[in-house]
Design an enzyme around this catalytic site. Structure first.
Site, PDB file in Angstrom:
ATOM      1  N   TYR A  62      48.488  56.119  42.866  1.00  0.00           N
ATOM      2  CA  TYR A  62      47.610  55.263  43.660  1.00  0.00           C
ATOM      3  C   TYR A  62      46.255  55.934  43.893  1.00  0.00           C
ATOM      4  O   TYR A  62      45.200  55.310  43.745  1.00  0.00           O
ATOM      5  CB  TYR A  62      48.281  54.947  44.998  1.00  0.00           C
ATOM      6  N   LYS A  84      42.671  54.512  42.569  1.00  0.00           N
ATOM      7  CA  LYS A  84      41.643  54.119  43.534  1.00  0.00           C
ATOM      8  C   LYS A  84      40.403  55.008  43.442  1.00  0.00           C
ATOM      9  O   LYS A  84      39.285  54.534  43.667  1.00  0.00           O
ATOM     10  CB  LYS A  84      42.226  54.128  44.948  1.00  0.00           C
ATOM     11  N   THR A  92      48.721  42.816  57.104  1.00  0.00           N
ATOM     12  CA  THR A  92      49.133  41.631  56.361  1.00  0.00           C
ATOM     13  C   THR A  92      50.623  41.398  56.607  1.00  0.00           C
ATOM     14  O   THR A  92      51.322  42.292  57.099  1.00  0.00           O
ATOM     15  CB  THR A  92      48.877  41.804  54.856  1.00  0.00           C
TER      16      THR A  92
END
Length: 253
Positions: free
Chosen positions: A159, A163, A194
């Site tokens: 990740y 990114k 979320t």
């Protein structure tokens, strides 16, 4: 508030949920015709429904951002009959989950999956958005990064690499296309609230995630959408190639 968005067009990848959906709703409310793209048709349809009910104009297109032809098709759909693409908001992505592994133990398949979606997906989206924007002589692109775009995160090799790459792409494209009237920026997003953010996570893990943000809470999607709107608008006309922290102080540590 943003009268300039009336009559414009935008493509938002990852537009079915989270930051993508909030950005789509905000742009449509300001008069932009929005195309939301993603892999899950049901969530895209829900975004379009919400925009329709609010009096905006939206459509959806199924798109796997790791597949080049799928992305090219989504850009063509967003351009549509108008012949223009004013804004690209590249929000599609996946996370590394909570299976933390030291880099030497990080599964290659997990690394490849994150690079394919979060980095290759952003590259492909930009590639076709930039082609259209250069032909028309204007445009603004906003890529959604994260704290892992600018700082290391132990256990998240895939990740973090993906990114970080998003910020490198953002800066390079800003240099490549500044003379063509195109601005390219990224948002360094903090953790966003979320419906899925707490799913499968213990209260202890969530408490640690919140504590990592000095402001004392995580963000609402609409707070990210506010930054997207600003970066798309002429109010940020002298801003390009930046990685804008909207992270509750996460990267100030």
């Amino acid at each position: 508030m943003y009268e300039e968005f009336k009559g414009t067009t935008a493509l938002i990848t990852g537009g079915g949920t989270g930051i993508g959906r909030a950005s789509a709703l905000a742009l449509a409310a300001a008069g932009c015709t929005v195309t939301v793209a993603g892999r899950t048709v049901a969530t895209l349809e829900e975004t379009v429904r919400l925009i329709d009910e609010a009096g905006g104009i939206a459509r959806h297109v199924r798109c796997d951002v790791s597949d080049e032809e799928s992305v090219a098709h989504a850009v063509r759909a967003a351009v549509g009959d108008s012949g223009r693409l004013d804004f690209g908001v590249n929000s599609a992505g996946i996370s590394g989950g909570d299976d933390l592994r030291a880099t030497g133990d990080y599964p290659t398949e997990a690394f490849d999956r994150l690079i394919a979606t979060d980095l290759r997906g952003t590259f492909l989206s930009m590639k076709y958005q930039l082609r259209r924007m250069r032909a028309q002589g204007f445009g603004s692109i906003v890529n959604i990064g994260s704290g892992a775009s600018v700082v290391g995160v132990a256990g998240f090799a895939g990740y973090t690499a993906a990114k970080h790459g998003v910020i490198g792409l953002t800066r390079t494209a800003a240099l490549d296309y500044g003379p063509d009237g195109i601005r390219v920026n990224a948002i360094v997003a903090g953790l966003v609230d979320t419906p899925l953010i707490a799913q499968g996570r213990s209260p202890e893990i969530m408490a640690a995630r919140v504590a990592a943000h000095p402001i004392g809470r995580i963000a609402e999607p609409e707070e990210m959408a506010d930054a997207v709107m600003w970066l798309c608008s002429s109010r940020s006309s002298f801003v390009t190639g930046t990685a804008l922290p909207v992270d509750g102080g996460y990267t100030a540590r």
